[in-house]
Design an enzyme around this catalytic site. Structure first.
Site, mmCIF file in Angstrom:
data_model
loop_
_atom_site.group_PDB
_atom_site.id
_atom_site.type_symbol
_atom_site.label_atom_id
_atom_site.label_comp_id
_atom_site.label_asym_id
_atom_site.label_seq_id
_atom_site.Cartn_x
_atom_site.Cartn_y
_atom_site.Cartn_z
ATOM 1 N N CYS A 6 -17.218 3.053 6.525
ATOM 2 C CA CYS A 6 -15.936 2.755 7.180
ATOM 3 C C CYS A 6 -15.587 3.845 8.197
ATOM 4 O O CYS A 6 -15.499 5.028 7.854
ATOM 5 C CB CYS A 6 -14.851 2.638 6.123
ATOM 6 S SG CYS A 6 -13.202 2.529 6.807
ATOM 7 N N HIS A 48 -9.001 3.551 0.756
ATOM 8 C CA HIS A 48 -9.504 2.430 1.551
ATOM 9 C C HIS A 48 -9.011 1.088 1.005
ATOM 10 O O HIS A 48 -9.303 0.733 -0.133
ATOM 11 C CB HIS A 48 -11.038 2.448 1.551
ATOM 12 C CG HIS A 48 -11.640 1.331 2.344
ATOM 13 N ND1 HIS A 48 -12.074 1.493 3.653
ATOM 14 C CD2 HIS A 48 -11.848 0.033 2.047
ATOM 15 C CE1 HIS A 48 -12.532 0.339 4.096
ATOM 16 N NE2 HIS A 48 -12.405 -0.560 3.143
ATOM 17 N N HIS A 98 -10.181 -1.080 7.552
ATOM 18 C CA HIS A 98 -9.434 -0.097 6.751
ATOM 19 C C HIS A 98 -8.011 -0.216 7.278
ATOM 20 O O HIS A 98 -7.770 0.055 8.464
ATOM 21 C CB HIS A 98 -10.016 1.300 6.969
ATOM 22 C CG HIS A 98 -9.349 2.402 6.201
ATOM 23 N ND1 HIS A 98 -10.069 3.327 5.453
ATOM 24 C CD2 HIS A 98 -8.043 2.748 6.064
ATOM 25 C CE1 HIS A 98 -9.221 4.186 4.883
ATOM 26 N NE2 HIS A 98 -7.989 3.859 5.260
ATOM 27 N N HIS A 100 -4.588 -0.231 8.876
ATOM 28 C CA HIS A 100 -3.980 0.733 9.795
ATOM 29 C C HIS A 100 -2.775 0.106 10.460
ATOM 30 O O HIS A 100 -2.821 -1.039 10.899
ATOM 31 C CB HIS A 100 -4.978 1.218 10.851
ATOM 32 C CG HIS A 100 -5.723 0.116 11.544
ATOM 33 N ND1 HIS A 100 -6.776 -0.553 10.957
ATOM 34 C CD2 HIS A 100 -5.556 -0.454 12.765
ATOM 35 C CE1 HIS A 100 -7.219 -1.475 11.786
ATOM 36 N NE2 HIS A 100 -6.496 -1.440 12.891
HETATM 37 P P1 AMP Z 1 -7.629 -3.172 15.243
HETATM 38 O O1 AMP Z 1 -8.254 -3.856 16.438
HETATM 39 O O2 AMP Z 1 -6.244 -3.621 14.914
HETATM 40 O O3 AMP Z 1 -8.564 -3.207 14.039
HETATM 41 O O4 AMP Z 1 -7.447 -1.669 15.660
HETATM 42 C C1 AMP Z 1 -8.480 -0.753 15.696
HETATM 43 C C2 AMP Z 1 -8.039 0.328 16.636
HETATM 44 O O5 AMP Z 1 -8.847 1.459 16.404
HETATM 45 C C3 AMP Z 1 -8.164 -0.028 18.121
HETATM 46 O O6 AMP Z 1 -6.894 0.040 18.734
HETATM 47 C C4 AMP Z 1 -9.130 1.031 18.651
HETATM 48 O O7 AMP Z 1 -8.786 1.464 19.951
HETATM 49 C C5 AMP Z 1 -9.002 2.141 17.628
HETATM 50 N N1 AMP Z 1 -10.167 2.989 17.486
HETATM 51 C C6 AMP Z 1 -11.464 2.620 17.362
HETATM 52 N N2 AMP Z 1 -12.248 3.708 17.214
HETATM 53 C C7 AMP Z 1 -11.431 4.789 17.239
HETATM 54 C C8 AMP Z 1 -11.637 6.206 17.127
HETATM 55 N N3 AMP Z 1 -12.850 6.739 16.960
HETATM 56 N N4 AMP Z 1 -10.545 7.011 17.217
HETATM 57 C C9 AMP Z 1 -9.316 6.489 17.391
HETATM 58 N N5 AMP Z 1 -9.053 5.183 17.479
HETATM 59 C C10 AMP Z 1 -10.093 4.343 17.410
HETATM 60 ZN ZN ZN Z 2 -12.030 3.111 4.925
#
Ligand code: AMP
Ligand code: ZN
Length: 111
Positions: A6, A48, A98, A100
């Site tokens: 993850c 998680h 995960h 968020h």
């Molecule tokens: P979701 O599309 O709701 O699952 O959101 C995932 C979010 O994670 C997106 O807005 C991405 O821009 C963000 N994201 C992906 N990889 C990273 C990373 N390494 N650091 C910070 N944000 C990330």
């Molecule tokens: Zn996770």
């Protein structure tokens, strides 16, 4: 429990770098790499869970705490106004499984 594959579990442990905004015993917050607002922070539980419904069922207090963390970020970055988004499921735009909270703030947001 964490998931070895993850992305956000790896961010929480520091295996993958992130720009930390806030952390405590249960919760970590960091800047989204592709911001959709002047301030775009992701708030995640250290544990998680795949999505917000799983989290709500397993640990509602943690979900409530994440809302408070979002409020505190918005109080600091703006005048307390924020948008809180949990994309849930591939067809709703969830790409990381995960749970968020997207916290969008720092400027007046479009409707
Ligand atoms: P979701 O599309 O709701 O699952 O959101 C995932 C979010 O994670 C997106 O807005 C991405 O821009 C963000 N994201 C992906 N990889 C990273 C990373 N390494 N650091 C910070 N944000 C990330
Ligand atoms: Zn996770």
């Amino acid at each position: 429990m964490s998931d070895k594959d993850c992305l956000f579990c790896k961010i929480i442990t520091g295996e993958i770098p992130s720009e930390k905004v806030y952390e405590d015993d249960t919760t970590y917050a960091f800047k989204d790499i592709n911001p959709k607002a002047k301030v775009h922070v992701l708030v995640v539980p250290r544990e998680h869970y795949a999505n917000v419904a799983e989290l709500a069922a397993a640990d509602p207090q943690q979900l409530a705490h994440m809302a408070q963390v979002a409020q505190n970020i918005a109080d600091k970055e703006f005048h307390g106004a924020f948008r809180l988004i949990f994309n849930t499921g591939i067809d709703a735009g969830q790409t990381v499984f995960h749970v968020h909270a997207h916290v969008l703030t720092g400027e007046k947001l479009d409707e």
